[in-house]
Design a protein around this motif. Structure first.
Motif, PDB file in Angstrom:
ATOM      1  N   LYS A 191       0.853  -1.191   0.000  1.00  0.00           N
ATOM      2  CA  LYS A 191       0.000   0.000   0.000  1.00  0.00           C
ATOM      3  C   LYS A 191       0.883   1.234   0.000  1.00  0.00           C
ATOM      4  CE  LYS A 191      -3.971  -2.098   2.322  1.00  0.00           C
ATOM      5  NZ  LYS A 191      -4.845  -2.065   3.514  1.00  0.00           N
ATOM      6  N   THR A 206      -0.024   8.249   0.906  1.00  0.00           N
ATOM      7  CA  THR A 206      -0.183   9.561   0.271  1.00  0.00           C
ATOM      8  C   THR A 206       0.145  10.667   1.279  1.00  0.00           C
ATOM      9  OG1 THR A 206      -2.525   9.570   0.860  1.00  0.00           O
ATOM     10  CG2 THR A 206      -1.953   8.772  -1.348  1.00  0.00           C
ATOM     11  N   ASP A 255      -0.289  10.463  -6.137  1.00  0.00           N
ATOM     12  CA  ASP A 255      -0.942   9.610  -7.138  1.00  0.00           C
ATOM     13  C   ASP A 255      -0.532   8.153  -6.935  1.00  0.00           C
ATOM     14  OD1 ASP A 255      -2.118   8.471  -9.319  1.00  0.00           O
ATOM     15  OD2 ASP A 255      -1.325   9.891 -10.792  1.00  0.00           O
ATOM     16  N   SER A 271      -1.976   5.437  -7.713  1.00  0.00           N
ATOM     17  CA  SER A 271      -2.218   4.585  -8.883  1.00  0.00           C
ATOM     18  C   SER A 271      -1.045   4.668  -9.854  1.00  0.00           C
ATOM     19  CB  SER A 271      -3.518   4.994  -9.584  1.00  0.00           C
ATOM     20  OG  SER A 271      -3.421   6.321 -10.082  1.00  0.00           O
ATOM     21  N   LYS A 272      -0.445   5.851  -9.964  1.00  0.00           N
ATOM     22  CA  LYS A 272       0.740   6.029 -10.802  1.00  0.00           C
ATOM     23  C   LYS A 272       1.906   5.219 -10.229  1.00  0.00           C
ATOM     24  CE  LYS A 272       3.717   9.723 -12.629  1.00  0.00           C
ATOM     25  NZ  LYS A 272       3.131   9.995 -13.931  1.00  0.00           N
ATOM     26  N   LYS A 292       1.763   2.618  -8.387  1.00  0.00           N
ATOM     27  CA  LYS A 292       1.489   1.185  -8.587  1.00  0.00           C
ATOM     28  C   LYS A 292       1.786   0.767 -10.031  1.00  0.00           C
ATOM     29  CE  LYS A 292      -2.025  -2.276  -7.496  1.00  0.00           C
ATOM     30  NZ  LYS A 292      -3.397  -2.500  -6.964  1.00  0.00           N
ATOM     31  N   ARG A 293       1.389   1.604 -10.978  1.00  0.00           N
ATOM     32  CA  ARG A 293       1.637   1.291 -12.406  1.00  0.00           C
ATOM     33  C   ARG A 293       3.124   1.232 -12.705  1.00  0.00           C
ATOM     34  NH1 ARG A 293       2.940   4.376 -16.533  1.00  0.00           N
ATOM     35  NH2 ARG A 293       2.440   6.357 -15.501  1.00  0.00           N
TER      36      ARG A 293
END
Length: 369
Positions: free
Chosen positions: A178, A181, A331, A333-334, A336-337
């Motif tokens: 995880k 942020t 971000d 999600s960024k 993670k990508r």
């Protein structure tokens, strides 16, 4: 094929702590095909046996209080034996002495950085003379290969490169990672490497100060030792003057490094001098943590900006690093990508087996001498 690898004189193989060159020697040797024999000559230290055997690998350790004494003991040990290829890691000055003992054996110099072909370690003239006695010069990146070709044009035809690797089983992502942020949980920025000026730690500290204006929970964890305690004291004073939370972990054993990488939210490599390869970036990427690094030396051969990590072109600027760190912090999600793609790319391109395979190809190809 029987390969003799001569390690530097400072640290035994495998290294107890630190010793990136010795670590690379050990990992590559283990992954060289078992149809070949590998003999490694290394420094003898207390608690290490004089000889170790691991399958097709033999490690012989010899004493030596300095380079001259070590090299003398190396040559006494190997004289009279037959080797099909001799590889000298990071010590071009050893070449002519080894050549006298083995006048007809192909000799390679495997360079891990520009340190031992540059001032203040040596002069360009001396380095050119040392390298001229080798049949092959191998750099650990295309960047280092190109540097060698530009600097020593008379031997450019001898130069090749082989990327380093990582133990993919040891360095792996933590399950269900995880990304913070900067809310309830601190946003942890990591650095790993020697505490020396060219690694750019002051730039990262100043960047962390800027990041904390947007992400108040941001903190910096630093793994690595230094030969100069005064420089570590300087860094501690700088952290205090900047009023940023910094944890100095000191030397972290290689077995604990995967856990260190997994403990952070992003890894930053702010190198200010030429970084020939940047193995820490590969380790971080394999460990499932997004990497931000200087667009410097061989690092862009590992990290592709916005594809599997983030690169900082203006790497002298704390603001430039802060901007990329904040991007990731805001971000998840960024993050993670990027980490997913990074692990995929490292698996495909930067395993130790891939490194060993490329080295074997260089050594077994016709006209490789």
């Amino acid at each position: 094929m029987h390969i003799l690898i001569i390690a530097p004189e400072q640290i035994p193989v495998p290294p107890p702590v630190g010793g990136s060159v010795e670590h690379c020697i050990y990992q590559i040797a283990k992954k060289i095909s078992s149809k070949h024999k590998v003999t490694i000559i290394s420094r003898l230290r207390s608690n290490y046996p004089k000889t170790s055997r691991l399958g097709h690998i033999t490690i012989i350790r010899v004493p030596g209080a300095n380079k001259k004494a070590y090299l003398s003991n190396v040559l006494k040990t190997v004289k009279g034996h037959h080797y099909d290829r001799i590889q000298i890691d990071n010590r071009p000055r050893f070449v002519h002495a080894v050549r006298k003992v083995f006048p007809h054996t192909p000799i390679s110099v495997f360079l891990h950085s520009t340190t031992f072909i540059s001032s203040p370690m040596t002069s360009r003239k001396q380095a050119a003379s040392d390298l001229s006695g080798a049949n092959r010069i191998i750099g650990n990146s295309l960047s280092l290969q190109n540097h060698l070709k530009r600097t020593f044009p008379n031997i450019s035809h001898k130069v090749r490169y082989v990327h380093l690797g990582v133990d993919l089983a040891q360095f792996r992502p933590r399950k269900e990672k995880k990304y913070s942020t900067g809310g309830r949980r601190p946003f942890v920025i990591l650095f790993a490497g020697r505490l020396i000026p060219r690694k750019g730690i002051p730039v990262l500290m100043k960047a962390t100060q800027i990041v904390r204006k947007s992400i108040p929970s941001a903190r910096l964890h630093i793994a690595g030792g230094t030969g100069k305690p005064s420089y570590k004291q300087y860094l501690k004073k700088l952290a205090s003057s900047l009023r940023i939370p910094v944890t100095f972990k000191g030397y972290v054993s290689r077995s604990q490094m995967p856990r260190f990488y997994q403990s952070g939210d992003c890894f930053v490599c702010p190198s200010q001098g030429h970084e020939a390869f940047g193995l820490v970036n590969v380790e971080a990427m394999a460990s499932g943590i997004p990497a931000i690094a200087s667009r410097n030396g061989g690092i862009p051969e590992i990290i592709r900006h916005e594809h599997n990590g983030l690169l900082v072109a203006n790497y002298r600027s704390p603001k430039a690093f802060a901007k990329e760190i904040i991007k990731l912090a805001k971000d998840p999600s960024k993050a993670k990508r990027l980490t997913k793609q990074a692990r995929l790319d490292v698996t495909r391109k930067f395993s130790w087996r891939a490194t060993a395979s490329k080295l074997e190809k260089i050594y077994t190809t016709k006209n490789s001498t």
